[in-house]
Design an enzyme around this catalytic site. Structure first.
Site, PDB file in Angstrom:
ATOM      1  N   ASP A  81      18.620 -10.672   1.574  1.00 53.81           N
ATOM      2  CA  ASP A  81      18.045  -9.508   2.234  1.00 53.81           C
ATOM      3  C   ASP A  81      18.253  -8.313   1.302  1.00 53.81           C
ATOM      4  OD1 ASP A  81      16.991  -7.904   4.263  1.00 53.81           O
ATOM      5  OD2 ASP A  81      18.995  -7.417   4.991  1.00 53.81           O
ATOM      6  N   ASP A 102      18.713 -11.256  10.445  1.00 51.41           N
ATOM      7  CA  ASP A 102      18.924 -12.336   9.477  1.00 51.41           C
ATOM      8  C   ASP A 102      19.479 -13.607  10.121  1.00 51.41           C
ATOM      9  OD1 ASP A 102      18.179 -10.709   7.260  1.00 51.41           O
ATOM     10  OD2 ASP A 102      20.160  -9.795   7.290  1.00 51.41           O
TER      11      ASP A 102
END
Length: 815
Positions: A504, A707
């Site tokens: 990320d 996530d």
């Protein structure tokens, strides 16, 4: 089982745990009712002072007398409990038949609530009380060691057994080996008496090493053959053969007897083998103590007591008495007891034990503090938040302990081999015996017996059983010290094979929060005044970028100013009056609305935006005064970490919900291989699945709730410890510091661990592959060499030591 000191008058015991204490070592002490007490640790002292009546005396289960626990000269262990006696006679009676006194046994020392016990060799065995493993007979150990538990009781017990049996085994060995070095002890004292002397020396060794036979019998009755099966059969056969040979030599063929009519005895083999195995066990237990050092070091970060403030009074209380919402005082130099929020005072707190960051962090009212961190300068008052098992430190300890108990998939192969290996060894020993009987020289039974026992002993699969668990235990401890928390061994093994790493952007590659990067006034302007005016407007704004500008002004010591007539123009910026001047801060659309020309800085704005920054114009009284820019800065450690991950053979893929232009700027700066921007949580999950469908082994690193699905779907999920709890729960590896460099450390650890495990398995397999034929006598026809059972036992122990030593090398791995 016994603990019988030579000088009882000087014996000092910890009344809580029963361990002997050396007063010269500076251990904790306490006075109560005119008596001085000594303790092995501060934890035992705290327990004692909290409830001294529970630890002052114990009842002798044999005679019923009251015994002072602080100086009891006689003590035994039974099923995890310490039992105290008034005399050696009572102790002997109890040890001979403990079940006869089971109704009189004292209660075990208080254990932390919820303590569970497991077997070191069979982690699937879990129960809520101490005892022996039903599969192999080994003593069960707490699943999470206590910081104040002291040494492993089995380790202390086995060392005591070794001190007694070692000299006896050495004596019987010297007697038997005398004839081979020209010292005929048997001729001097007579062959019959010589045999009985060996019996007298070896029998105590066999009796004291009785736990090994108990484990061997358990492995047979539970149909779980293991190393104890072979040890019990081999040494038991040697001892019983010798005993029958001594009592009834006429049962054996004349060819086996010497000139005095005596048949060979192998008391020295049984005694020395058992002691060598005992030495190996002591070394293994000592090594396991070292693997637990990582957990104990983490647990020691938290103090044993906290200073609670209640109704205007302050008192020190044990940590287990704290409740969420309690008010606590933390003085300079003290460790923060639990997680919570600072309510009064200010200080700098050293958080390096948790985050790895060496610079102390300034804390003021409203800031969170973490249990285990160290208060450096000021005194402050805090409100307890997470306590007990919910603290950050406790969760880290639990994660490390769970990982140390887990088994890597590679262990399944070793387990399958072991299931067939022990029966195959027993079959090999029988076959060797038969071949020696058929083809061997006289006395055939003597040669056949030596070969069979040697095969049983040298083939003990202890090295095979230790190969994986020892490496995993050491590696997870090493990782914990480096800020890499491994949830289980499977994650470690899988990460060593990963070839794609998805990361990320926000909070992983970048800091996760915008910061002020540029302040550029028009020619001849004052940057400090420009920033002061911009910050004055943003103090009234709720925009995410406002905090970055205000904080940037404070860090750069810009003069503080206040705005009046504040107005937020949706989608464009803010306006207001500062020090009598009309000030505006916003994008080009706001400037156009206010008829302010931006031509002088338009090229500079384009350049900043190309760098992934957000630039905003500032006007004063209708004239362009300059611009300010903010950005989510790349972490300082990220570029080096990306280079290292590339060198480690990983393809780096960015998956972010951020705008594509910003994401591509960051990716270009860092040299990331592939970019996917504007992704939802479902899109990230789909990306992981697609890459896995292409045959890739995928690791995902992230820190947010968005996530979590991808972290769970990846072959290995890596959570930044600074992120959301759900991300941490979804991941197999957690980085305490939330630093991308931790991924590189985790990769190095995973690769080093799997290499270490393969080395251990190689040692174990090669050792047994070569050892069994040699022990069976394959070298005898050509070289006249037949391995002694004693040599076989020494070689077997050496194989275990080599595996343990190789695993412990991981403690020095450079990450």
């Amino acid at each position: 089982m016994r603990d019988t000191p030579e000088k009882t008058e000087t014996l000092l015991r910890d009344p809580v745990c029963g361990m002997t204490v050396d007063p010269s070592k500076g251990k904790p002490e306490a006075d109560l009712d005119g008596q001085h007490y000594h303790f092995c640790s501060e934890g035992c002292r705290t327990k004692f002072l909290a409830d001294p009546e529970a630890y002052l005396t114990a009842r002798d289960p044999v005679c019923g007398m009251t015994v002072n626990r602080a100086n009891a000269p006689y003590m035994s262990k039974h099923e995890g409990q310490r039992v105290y006696f008034c005399s050696a006679g009572c102790q002997h009676k109890f040890d001979a038949d403990p079940d006869a006194y089971s109704g009189e046994l004292p209660q075990a020392a208080p254990q932390p609530a919820g303590t569970e016990y497991t077997c070191p060799m069979h982690p699937e065995i879990v129960q809520d009380h101490p005892g022996d493993c039903p599969k192999c007979g080994m003593a069960l150990e707490p699943m999470t060691p206590s910081a104040d538990s002291g040494p492993n009781p089995e380790y202390v017990d086995f060392k005591r057994r070794l001190r007694i049996t070692g000299p006896l085994a050495l004596a019987v060995f010297v007697l038997e080996m005398g004839a081979h070095i020209g010292v005929p002890f048997a001729d001097w004292i007579g062959h019959t008496l010589f045999g009985w002397l060996q019996f007298a020396l070896a029998t105590p060794v066999v009796l004291i090493c009785w736990p090994f036979f108990k484990r061997g019998w358990a492995s047979i009755t539970n149909r779980s053959p293991n190393m104890w099966t072979l040890i019990a059969i081999g040494t038991g056969a040697a001892y019983l053969f010798s005993l029958v040979s001594l009592l009834a030599p006429g049962l054996f063929p004349a060819a086996m007897r010497d000139d005095m009519g005596m048949t060979p005895v192998y008391f020295e083999a049984s005694a020395v083998i058992l002691v060598l195995v005992l030495i190996g066990q002591v070394m293994e237990l000592a090594a396991r103590e070292k693997t637990g050092d990582a957990i104990r070091a983490l647990m020691d970060l938290a103090p044993k007591t906290a200073r609670r403030v209640k109704d205007g009074q302050e008192e020190d209380v044990p940590l287990d008495q704290l409740r969420s919402g309690d008010t606590l005082r933390v003085r300079p130099g003290e460790a923060v007891p639990v997680d919570g929020t600072l309510t009064e005072g200010r200080s700098s707190v050293d958080e390096s034990m948790i985050t790895g960051e060496p610079v102390p962090v300034e804390k003021t009212a409203g800031d969170t503090v973490t249990g285990g961190t160290l208060n450096k300068t000021g005194s402050f008052v805090m409100q307890a938040g997470a306590v007990g098992a919910e603290t950050t430190l406790s969760r880290i300890v639990a994660m490390v302990a769970k990982a140390q108990r887990s088994r890597a998939p590679i262990q399944a192969m070793a387990d399958r081999v072991a299931n067939y290996f022990v029966p195959a060894v027993v079959g090999s020993a029988i076959l060797a015996f038969m071949l020696w009987v058929i083809f061997g020289p006289q006395p055939v039974l003597s040669y056949a017996f030596v070969a069979a026992v040697s095969v049983l002993i040298i083939a003990c699969p202890c090295a095979l059983g230790l190969a994986t668990p020892m490496s995993i235990m050491v590696a997870t401890g090493r990782g914990a010290h480096a800020g890499v928390l491994i949830r289980d061994a499977e994650a470690l093994e899988r990460f060593s094979k990963v070839d794609v790493l998805i990361v990320d952007k926000t909070g992983t590659l970048t800091e996760g929060r915008p910061s002020l990067t540029d302040v550029e006034p028009v020619a001849g302007g004052d940057a400090s005044r420009l920033l002061s005016l911009a910050a004055a407007l943003e103090r009234g704004s709720e925009h995410p970028l406002a905090e970055a500008i205000v904080k940037g002004a404070e860090e750069r010591d810009a003069p503080r100013a206040e705005a009046q007539d504040f107005d937020a123009v949706t989608g464009k910026g803010v306006t207001g009056t500062v020090d009598g001047a009309q000030v505006a801060l916003g994008n080009a659309a706001l400037m156009q609305q206010l008829s302010v020309s931006t031509q002088a800085l338009s090229d500079r704005v384009d350049a900043l935006q190309a760098e992934g920054k957000t630039a905003m114009f500032v006007s004063i009284d209708g004239h362009l005064a300059g611009l300010v820019a903010v950005a989510d800065a790349i972490k300082k450690t990220t570029p080096e970490a990306i280079r290292g991950l590339h060198d480690a053979g990983l393809r780096i893929v960015m998956a972010t919900g951020d705008a594509e232009a910003t994401a591509r700027v960051v990716a270009k700066t860092l040299g990331i291989d592939e970019v996917h921007a504007g992704l939802s949580p479902e899109d990230k999950n789909a990306l992981v699945t697609r890459l896995q469908g292409e045959g890739r082994s995928v690791a995902m690193a992230g820190d947010g709730v968005n996530d979590a699905p991808a972290l769970a779907a990846a072959d290995v999920g890596i959570a930044m410890g600074t992120g959301a709890d759900v991300a941490v729960e979804s991941a197999g590896i957690t980085l305490v510091k939330g630093d991308l460099g931790g991924i590189l450390r985790a990769r190095h650890l995973a690769v080093a661990t799997m290499r270490n495990i393969r080395q251990n398995l190689f040692f174990a397999f090669i050792y047994n592959t070569a050892g069994v034929p040699i022990a069976a006598g394959i070298l005898y026809p050509m070289f006249g060499i037949l391995m002694s059972p004693i040599v076989a036992a020494a070689a077997m122990s050496l194989s275990s030591v080599s595996v343990i030593g190789n695993a412990l090398r991981l403690r020095g791995t450079r990450l």
